[in-house]
Design a protein around this motif. Structure first.
Motif, short mmCIF file in Angstrom:
data_model
loop_
_atom_site.label_atom_id
_atom_site.label_comp_id
_atom_site.label_asym_id
_atom_site.label_seq_id
_atom_site.Cartn_x
_atom_site.Cartn_y
_atom_site.Cartn_z
N ALA A 132 0.83 -1.22 0.00
CA ALA A 132 0.00 0.00 0.00
C ALA A 132 0.86 1.25 0.00
CB ALA A 132 -0.92 0.00 1.22
N VAL A 133 1.99 1.20 0.69
CA VAL A 133 2.90 2.35 0.74
C VAL A 133 3.62 2.50 -0.60
CG1 VAL A 133 4.94 3.32 1.88
CG2 VAL A 133 3.20 2.12 3.23
N LYS A 134 4.13 1.41 -1.12
CA LYS A 134 4.86 1.45 -2.40
C LYS A 134 3.97 1.94 -3.54
CE LYS A 134 8.36 -2.13 -1.68
NZ LYS A 134 8.85 -3.45 -2.17
N GLU A 135 2.70 1.55 -3.50
CA GLU A 135 1.78 1.90 -4.60
C GLU A 135 1.00 3.18 -4.32
OE1 GLU A 135 -0.66 -1.45 -5.52
OE2 GLU A 135 1.07 -2.75 -5.98
N ASN A 136 1.43 3.93 -3.30
CA ASN A 136 0.82 5.23 -2.99
C ASN A 136 -0.69 5.17 -2.77
OD1 ASN A 136 3.26 6.85 -3.25
ND2 ASN A 136 3.13 6.38 -5.45
N ARG A 137 -1.10 4.15 -2.04
CA ARG A 137 -2.54 4.04 -1.75
C ARG A 137 -2.85 4.82 -0.47
NH1 ARG A 137 -2.86 -2.08 -1.74
NH2 ARG A 137 -1.92 -2.67 -3.73
N PHE A 138 -2.80 6.14 -0.62
CA PHE A 138 -3.05 7.06 0.50
C PHE A 138 -4.32 7.86 0.24
CE2 PHE A 138 1.68 6.88 0.09
CZ PHE A 138 1.94 6.17 1.26
N VAL A 139 -5.07 8.10 1.27
CA VAL A 139 -6.26 8.95 1.17
C VAL A 139 -6.17 10.03 2.26
CG1 VAL A 139 -8.77 9.08 1.41
CG2 VAL A 139 -7.73 7.17 0.19
N ARG A 140 -6.31 11.28 1.85
CA ARG A 140 -6.27 12.40 2.80
C ARG A 140 -7.65 12.65 3.37
NH1 ARG A 140 -7.73 17.77 2.04
NH2 ARG A 140 -6.80 19.23 3.56
N ILE A 141 -7.73 12.79 4.70
CA ILE A 141 -8.99 13.17 5.34
C ILE A 141 -8.70 14.31 6.33
CG2 ILE A 141 -8.79 11.34 7.12
CD1 ILE A 141 -12.13 12.37 5.59
N PRO A 142 -9.20 15.51 6.07
CA PRO A 142 -9.00 16.60 7.03
C PRO A 142 -9.62 16.24 8.38
CG PRO A 142 -9.79 17.43 4.92
CD PRO A 142 -9.94 15.94 4.88
N LEU A 143 -8.99 16.69 9.45
CA LEU A 143 -9.46 16.34 10.80
C LEU A 143 -10.93 16.68 11.01
CD1 LEU A 143 -8.90 15.30 13.66
CD2 LEU A 143 -8.08 17.59 14.25
N SER A 144 -11.36 17.84 10.50
CA SER A 144 -12.75 18.25 10.75
C SER A 144 -13.76 17.33 10.05
CB SER A 144 -12.97 19.70 10.29
OG SER A 144 -12.87 19.81 8.89
N TYR A 145 -13.30 16.56 9.07
CA TYR A 145 -14.19 15.63 8.38
C TYR A 145 -14.30 14.29 9.10
CZ TYR A 145 -14.72 18.62 4.28
OH TYR A 145 -15.04 19.66 3.44
N ILE A 146 -13.47 14.10 10.12
CA ILE A 146 -13.54 12.85 10.86
C ILE A 146 -13.78 13.13 12.34
CG2 ILE A 146 -11.08 12.49 11.42
CD1 ILE A 146 -11.59 9.63 10.09
N SER A 147 -14.28 14.34 12.62
CA SER A 147 -14.70 14.72 13.96
C SER A 147 -16.23 14.66 14.02
CB SER A 147 -14.23 16.15 14.29
OG SER A 147 -12.82 16.23 14.26
N SER A 148 -16.76 14.66 15.22
CA SER A 148 -18.20 14.41 15.40
C SER A 148 -19.04 15.66 15.11
CB SER A 148 -18.47 13.93 16.83
OG SER A 148 -17.81 12.71 17.04
N GLY A 149 -19.19 15.98 13.84
CA GLY A 149 -19.97 17.15 13.44
C GLY A 149 -20.71 16.92 12.15
N ILE A 150 -21.13 18.00 11.53
CA ILE A 150 -21.96 17.88 10.32
C ILE A 150 -21.17 17.37 9.12
CG2 ILE A 150 -23.54 19.70 11.07
CD1 ILE A 150 -22.10 21.50 8.93
N LYS A 151 -19.84 17.36 9.21
CA LYS A 151 -19.03 16.91 8.08
C LYS A 151 -18.88 15.40 7.99
CE LYS A 151 -15.98 20.87 7.17
NZ LYS A 151 -14.65 21.43 7.46
N VAL A 152 -19.39 14.65 8.96
CA VAL A 152 -19.15 13.21 8.93
C VAL A 152 -19.72 12.56 7.67
CG1 VAL A 152 -18.94 12.89 11.42
CG2 VAL A 152 -21.18 12.68 10.36
N SER A 153 -20.86 13.03 7.20
CA SER A 153 -21.44 12.43 5.99
C SER A 153 -20.53 12.66 4.79
CB SER A 153 -22.84 12.99 5.72
OG SER A 153 -22.83 14.40 5.64
N LYS A 154 -19.97 13.86 4.69
CA LYS A 154 -19.04 14.16 3.60
C LYS A 154 -17.71 13.44 3.81
CE LYS A 154 -21.08 18.59 2.30
NZ LYS A 154 -22.35 18.29 2.94
N GLY A 155 -17.32 13.25 5.08
CA GLY A 155 -16.12 12.49 5.37
C GLY A 155 -16.26 11.04 4.94
N ILE A 156 -17.42 10.46 5.18
CA ILE A 156 -17.69 9.09 4.75
C ILE A 156 -17.61 9.00 3.23
CG2 ILE A 156 -19.49 7.30 4.63
CD1 ILE A 156 -20.38 8.31 7.46
#
Length: 287
Positions: free
Chosen positions: A251-275
């Motif tokens: 996964a590291v060699k093939e660059n299988r990385f996904v960025r998730i901003p902290l506010s998208y994985i915190s308990s707020g209105i962004k969770v649906s967009k984070g998912i």
């Protein structure tokens, strides 16, 4: 006639006071966005603890509210604003920050800390939003926000129905031992709903310290990187690829990385967009 006029004046004054006297300070991005989303900006007199960008559709409202500080505002600044309501991170209500809940209450400040920052249940986020709506006479707005979130999440669930689960390593920070998303927080729930399986799902914390040995043993198919603060997303990838104990993983060699901003994985209105963001990142592996 004069008595009637006086009575009407008093009633209008009381009504106005009961609404306009609510002066809110929000000390977390997730509560700030909850309040802005339901249309409570006129009650807000200050914010702090911005993790990353406010949702585009809320930015105009946000710009009109004073930012008190990057982190915890001082007591002096806080009380100079004559606040009547405090919400945000629970850690703000300590003697070294704004004071205990008892002290805040004694000084005329109502305190509400969201239940959802301590659980892994999406329903708790919905309840928090609905509470704000009820407390501020914005119930219909709050219901619409919740309905929209549920609709967005349902679309992702339908899309992932029948697809294989993707093994995910959710990396926050640290090098000697990885600081990770564990199994007892909203982040783990989001990974599952997005179609992933958190390799640290059996841990008893939301965020905490894991170990590189388990990451090697589990051989995750994708690495979710939480982006915030001074350590950039790019610098975290550089460490994982060049210096970390897992640099030989596929996964590291093939660059299988996904960025998730902290506010998208915190308990707020962004969770649906984070998912949605996590689900989009998993698709290449699923297909």
């Amino acid at each position: 006639m004069k008595k009637l006029f006086l009575l009407l004046f008093l009633l209008l004054t009381i009504f106005s006071f009961s609404n306009d006297s609510i002066r809110i300070v929000s000390t977390s991005q997730f509560t700030t966005e909850m309040l802005l989303a339901i249309g409570a900006e006129d009650y807000m007199i200050g914010t702090s603890f911005l993790d990353d960008e406010i949702l585009p559709e809320l930015q105009e409202k946000y710009k009109k509210i004073p930012v008190l500080s990057a982190g915890a505002p001082t007591k002096e600044l806080f009380y100079s604003l004559n606040p009547t309501f405090l919400t945000g991170w629970q850690s703000i209500a300590t003697s070294k920050n704004l004071g205990t809940i008892e002290e805040l209450n004694a000084n005329g400040v109502e305190v509400f800390f969201t239940k959802s920052q301590k659980t892994s249940n999406l329903d708790d986020i919905y309840e928090d939003i609905l509470y704000f709506g009820k407390r501020l006479n914005l119930e219909e707005n709050a219901k619409k926000v919740v309905e929209n979130m549920k609709s967005e999440i349902e679309k992702v669930k339908v899309f992932n129905s029948g697809k294989k689960k993707v093994k995910v390593f959710a990396y926050d920070s640290q090098e000697s031992a990885p600081f990770i998303i564990g199994g007892n927080g909203i982040g783990n729930t989001m990974i599952e709903l997005a179609g992933g399986e958190n390799i640290f799902k059996d841990s008893n914390f939301g965020f905490g310290t894991g170990n590189w040995e388990k990451v090697l043993d589990e051989n995750p198919e994708l690495i979710l990187i939480v982006d915030y603060g001074d350590k950039s997303y790019e610098s975290k990838i550089k460490f994982l690829k060049q210096e970390s104990p897992i640099l030989e993983l596929q996964a590291v060699k093939e660059n299988r990385f996904v960025r998730i901003p902290l506010s998208y994985i915190s308990s707020g209105i962004k969770v649906s967009k984070g998912i949605e963001k996590i689900s989009e990142g998993l698709r290449e592996v699923q297909e």
